[in-house]
Scaffold this active site. Structure first.
Site, PDB file in Angstrom:
ATOM      1  N   SER A  68       0.753  -1.539   0.078  1.00  8.47           N
ATOM      2  CA  SER A  68       0.100   0.069   0.106  1.00  8.47           C
ATOM      3  C   SER A  68       0.813   1.102   0.109  1.00  8.47           C
ATOM      4  O   SER A  68       0.306   2.443  -0.239  1.00  8.47           O
ATOM      5  CB  SER A  68      -1.082  -0.083   1.196  1.00  8.47           C
ATOM      6  N   LYS A 139       0.702   4.817   6.833  1.00  4.19           N
ATOM      7  CA  LYS A 139       0.125   5.474   5.781  1.00  4.19           C
ATOM      8  C   LYS A 139       0.777   6.866   5.703  1.00  4.19           C
ATOM      9  O   LYS A 139       1.649   7.334   6.722  1.00  4.19           O
ATOM     10  CB  LYS A 139      -1.235   5.789   5.995  1.00  4.19           C
TER      11      LYS A 139
END
Length: 254
Positions: A68, A139
């Site tokens: 990701s 993230k």
């Protein structure tokens, strides 16, 4: 009796009885030998304890489990998470890569895990030897408290407080987002997204859930500052200039 026979008889004679002082020396020698034998185990235990303390309070290795955050972070990379980055009054900034506990924002029901397995996995994860907990995420911070984050402008760029952001860290070929959104980030929360947008489940995917997809600042474990493994990937994780022109949120100064 010849000389060889005499020597043979002498060889078979029992050793003279050791006196108290000699027996004491022998006992002390055996005690020291035993201590030396267990010293490596003791040193190993002390080293592990030190590493666990360091990981708990200062810098924790974090094994990247998914794609990701490519190409910034790749599967199998180990990053060092700086736990002191926000400890003394500092706050996450736009562009920071953070590791956070997703319970209550990205995770609504905690996965069940055998307590013993969980303990071993937790110790391994703390040393960067095992995958992190399923509730831990890495993230990039796109919006902070008070920011209005929208997608997308006419050129397909994300805007923060009306300022378009050129995201040079995105995975090659990925657009900023295939999902449109318009959100004002609540105070004390973060809007986070992965760099590989087409492979990332992030704040966009949790908009309709309890918590609204934003991450409480108090759930941030730390800032990912270095890639420490593999050796060929040694580098710092610098904050990009993409957000330098973004103005402060309405009602904020500085």
């Amino acid at each position: 009796m010849d000389t060889d026979a005499q020597l043979s008889e002498r060889d078979r004679s029992p050793d003279p009885d050791q006196g108290p002082e000699q027996r004491s020396r022998s006992a002390r020698f055996r005690t020291r030998l035993a201590r030396l034998r267990y010293r490596p185990v003791t040193l190993l235990a002390l080293c592990l304890a030190f590493l666990l303390l360091l990981s708990t309070f200062v810098a924790q290795p974090f094994l990247i489990p998914s794609s990701s955050m490519e190409n910034t972070l790749r599967i199998g990379d180990r990053v060092l998470v700086n736990k002191l980055a926000y400890r003394f009054g500092g706050e996450p900034r736009r562009g920071d890569v953070v590791v956070f506990d997703g319970r209550g924002s990205f995770v609504q029901s905690e996965p069940e895990e055998n307590p013993v397995t969980g303990l071993l996995r937790g110790a391994g994860a703390a040393l960067g030897l095992a995958r992190p907990a399923e509730t831990d995420y890495v993230k990039r911070v796109i919006g902070i408290g008070g920011d209005r984050v929208t997608c997308c402008d006419k050129r397909g760029r994300i805007e923060v407080n009306g300022e378009p952001v050129t995201e040079g860290y995105l995975y090659p070929g990925d657009g900023p987002s295939s999902v449109e959104f318009d959100i004002v980030v609540p105070e004390g929360k973060l809007w986070v997204m992965g760099d590989h947008r087409s492979k990332s489940r992030d704040s966009r995917d949790h908009l309709g859930e309890p918590g609204g997809g934003v991450v409480p600042v108090g759930k941030v474990i730390g800032r990912a500052d270095w890639i420490s493994w593999p050796v060929s990937r040694w580098t710092t994780i610098d904050r990009p200039p993409s957000f330098d022109a973004v103005p402060a949120p309405a009602g904020h100064h500085g």
